[in-house]
Design an enzyme around this catalytic site. Structure first.
Site, mmCIF file in Angstrom:
data_model
loop_
_atom_site.group_PDB
_atom_site.id
_atom_site.type_symbol
_atom_site.label_atom_id
_atom_site.label_comp_id
_atom_site.label_asym_id
_atom_site.label_seq_id
_atom_site.Cartn_x
_atom_site.Cartn_y
_atom_site.Cartn_z
ATOM 1 C CG ASP A 1 -2.050 -0.891 1.237
ATOM 2 O OD1 ASP A 1 -2.201 -1.628 0.255
ATOM 3 O OD2 ASP A 1 -2.824 -0.877 2.209
ATOM 4 C CG HIS B 1 2.924 -8.855 0.061
ATOM 5 N ND1 HIS B 1 2.324 -10.036 0.450
ATOM 6 C CD2 HIS B 1 2.544 -7.931 0.993
ATOM 7 C CE1 HIS B 1 1.614 -9.832 1.552
ATOM 8 N NE2 HIS B 1 1.740 -8.561 1.897
ATOM 9 C CB SER C 1 9.577 3.378 5.741
ATOM 10 O OG SER C 1 10.933 3.528 5.372
#
Length: 298
Positions: free
Chosen positions: A112, A172, A259
């Site tokens: 995201d 991921h 981050s």
């Protein structure tokens, strides 16, 4: 300073709700703040204290307020029995499911984030961020002669995924393959907020970061880097060097703090979705969800 991004889902520009904006303003828009943040020791002390607090049971009282303020859809996430023990545990909560494109030709977002892309023209002076030309040599922390990557990335794309505290903070693999190389590069812990980037365009190349070289089935070699920031207690890697992985597998997660994830792909294998490329050319980030299509195999 308002931070504007393009909301792809709703097809409109939106203003970001910033968590901790008062600190960012002090650190990067005042003389005393700019003086203090140049010292690595001060950055690490601040990050250690924040990490300790947000990992302590005291911080769990912040979770309910955060969920309400930022409208987090908790039905999408796993909740441990008895609830979250700390804000940090809530911060790196797991999604119940993450769906990547079934079509192997499509590149899905690894996380995201608010995404902006930069063209890679050559690998020694690769991308221009906020008017400053940056070298990918600096990002990697090791030489291309040593890694034999020069021929793989003569032309390509740098994908910069900026995560905010409200986001899902696990990252991921966008394709199946194998980790050829993984190493940590020491550095600073500056904020990655756009306000900070105005003062330090090279922030991604100065901050502490992990860098991996992936050999993927559909997109050739891919550089995959996670960048630390102020308040990030730890970058946790779940898959060691030399391991194989499947598309959509979890690679790791950030503990507390916003981050960044950076991918670098070769133009021989991947092209950027038109709307993301158009927004990026205007200096506008595009909001993307983990697994969402962002590019296509050439």
């Amino acid at each position: 300073m308002d931070i504007e991004y393009f909301d792809r889902k709703n097809n409109q520009r939106s203003i970001e709700k910033v968590y901790g904006d008062a600190f960012v303003h002090f650190a990067y828009q005042t003389k005393i703040g700019l003086f203090l943040i140049q010292f690595k020791f001060i950055q690490y002390v601040c990050s250690s204290l924040l990490g300790w607090f947000y990992s302590s049971p005291i911080s769990k009282s912040l979770v309910a307020k955060f969920i309400q303020k930022f409208s987090i859809q908790m039905e999408l996430f796993e909740t441990p029995p008895g609830g979250f023990r700390s804000f940090n545990q809530f911060f790196y909560r797991k999604l119940k499911s993450v769906l990547f494109p079934a079509d192997a030709r499509l590149l899905g977002s690894p996380c995201d984030a608010r995404l902006i892309t930069y063209p890679v023209s050559n690998f020694s002076t690769a991308l221009t961020v906020k008017g400053k030309t940056l070298s990918i040599h600096e990002l990697l922390g090791f030489t291309f002669k040593e890694s034999n990557l020069g021929a793989d990335f003569k032309l390509g794309t740098a994908w910069v995924f900026r995560l905010c505290p409200v986001d899902y903070h696990r990252f991921h693999f966008p394709d199946s393959g194998m980790i050829e190389r993984l190493q940590r590069v020491p550095g600073f812990l500056h904020s990655v907020n756009p306000v900070a980037q105005e003062k330090l365009p090279e922030v991604f190349f100065r901050n502490m970061r992990d860098v991996a070289v992936l050999n993927t089935e559909n997109f050739g070699k891919v550089i995959y880097s996670e960048v630390g920031a102020i308040g990030v207690g730890k970058i946790v890697q779940l898959v060691p060097q030399g391991s194989e992985f499947k598309r959509g597998d979890e690679k790791g997660y950030f503990e507390f703090g916003a981050s960044t994830v950076i991918l670098i792909t070769s133009a021989k294998f991947v092209s950027v979705d038109e709307d993301i490329a158009r927004n990026s050319a205007q200096g506008l980030e595009t909001l993307v969800a983990c697994g969402e299509k962002i590019g296509v195999r050439v």
